[in-house]
Design an enzyme around this catalytic site. Sequence first.
Site, PDB file in Angstrom:
ATOM      1  N   ASP A   1      -3.874  -1.832  -1.588  1.00  0.00           N
ATOM      2  CA  ASP A   1      -4.955  -2.215  -0.680  1.00  0.00           C
ATOM      3  C   ASP A   1      -6.311  -1.707  -1.143  1.00  0.00           C
ATOM      4  OD1 ASP A   1      -4.370   0.435  -0.143  1.00  0.00           O
ATOM      5  OD2 ASP A   1      -4.288   0.204   2.028  1.00  0.00           O
TER       6      ASP A   1
ATOM      7  N   ARG B   1       7.657   6.091  -4.050  1.00  0.00           N
ATOM      8  CA  ARG B   1       8.049   6.758  -2.800  1.00  0.00           C
ATOM      9  C   ARG B   1       7.411   6.020  -1.641  1.00  0.00           C
ATOM     10  NH1 ARG B   1       4.263   9.928  -5.280  1.00  0.00           N
ATOM     11  NH2 ARG B   1       2.269  10.179  -4.196  1.00  0.00           N
TER      12      ARG B   1
ATOM     13  N   SER C   1       0.811  -1.222   0.000  1.00  0.00           N
ATOM     14  CA  SER C   1       0.000   0.000   0.000  1.00  0.00           C
ATOM     15  C   SER C   1       0.842   1.268   0.000  1.00  0.00           C
ATOM     16  CB  SER C   1      -0.946  -0.021   1.194  1.00  0.00           C
ATOM     17  OG  SER C   1      -1.717  -1.187   1.162  1.00  0.00           O
TER      18      SER C   1
END
Length: 549
Positions: A207, A169, A154
């Site tokens: 997710d 990132r 996620s």
Amino acid sequence: MALAEAAERVAAEFEYPKEDVNRGVQHFIKQMNEGLSKEGATLSQIPTYVTAVPNGTEKGLYMAVDLGGTNFRVCSIQLHGNSTFSLTQSKVKIPQQLMVAKTSHELFAFLAKQIETFLKTHHGEHYMSHVERRHSYIGVEHNTDIFQLGFTFSFPVQQSGINKGTLIRWTKGFDIHDTIGKDVCALLQKEIDALGLPVRVAALVNDTVGTLMARSYTSPGKTGTLLGAIFGTGTNGAYVEKLDRVTKLKKMGHAAGDIDNSTGEMIVNTEWGSFDNEMRVLPDTPYDHALDKESNNPGIQMFEKRVSGMFLGEILRRALVQLIKDPTVPLFSDEHSNQNDMHSTTNILDNSNLWAQWGLDTSFLSITSGDNSAGLKVTRQTLDNDYGVSAASAEDAEAVRLIASAIGKRAARLSAVAIAAVVISTHKLDHPGDIATTGRKNATTAAAEVSEDDVVDIGVDGSLVEFYPNFEEYIREALREIPQIGVRGERRIRIGIAKDGSGVGAALIALVADKGSRGASASPAVGTETGGFFARFMQDLNRNLRVRV
């Protein structure tokens, strides 16, 4: 009176009126379109290569792992084929030092070790037979030996295939520079192979994509799910988009990877936590500004910092500390016990978590916002037991509750901006459904009056939407204030909790990836149906997608 007025003044700073909601929706749609057309946009709009949603008939035994925040979860999921499933799981907290490790190996080796422990504990017979075959050198493993695993990851990734994606990132407190730009599936598979585990990383799953898939598998009726959204530690959304609108795929050429065009649809991961990083329309307060400035990633994830559970407690903490330090505001500062209905002078311990950055947990907002006890006793006890504030008065607790409720309500109304933008941009409300009655009714009654064919189904998960008092109703209140949705459109929007979305959704995507990689005539993997099942599955899935979405 001075305390009540001060609390009302601070709470008013978090008001988010309908004019701002509508400005936010229009800007969100603009940034969605930019993300579909080019790389590097504020809203990443990441193609997921998942081109269908389930219909509840899927079967099989699959594994899933979930790295979504401070915990790592390992699951095995048995899909029963009737919109139900059985789930076995374990969860472990990620050590803080691994969240900021120097190398990817340190974190991913830890994750692989948890998978090994899970297999030994819950699938020991299969695991040991695999080990024995390896040690006896009796040939290579067959597909029947391998668990297909969906990896819920996620964090923002640039996905180039169903099980390929490089990290863009880190968010949510992770900061491992060595991982940036690397394929996270390959990193996990490398550590799994090093331990000799019978596991193949078959699918990379955000997710929110998992939430969407799980909701569509379990949702009532024949309406497929449009949007999967997380409102928990972080916030994000993934939705079903027309493939021809994802125009940047053509610009990417071979870098776009293999795409199944048969459905004409693709699930897109918005990464909406970064909406309006430029701060053109988002609300801002001194507390938001200070939080961002002192965070690990200033200027990044500005929407998430106003919506998600990781940050709401810190916003409240900063607002309370400002009032505590104001000599004109008597918050937690009675002069003597006669001013306090608990007959003891209010005191804040020097080591109180109120003085520490991130010291106030967002769960406290849910506790105090839903406190109906006499004299707000529950709030005062929590302040005493968890935050070192002894003998807080009822007036203190009321001030805290007022500000906390304002912060939570703003988060919900901001959440409505994202939901509304997806619904409007996909034109799901263009054909009004039949509403049995007019006039306001509660959400349950209104939903029952909408024809099943006209429902826009949204799956949600996360502690905020599940536990924060009135979070959904605040969302619906804002939706009704948006002209393109209004009262009639809001009634057509069904919001349902997708429990275990990351695990079940990852398993469903691993199922699709597994079948696609082996072909319809290949041997089945662990616990799946016969080889011909995939052909029937894809036919049903594609037919269902056209009907339901």
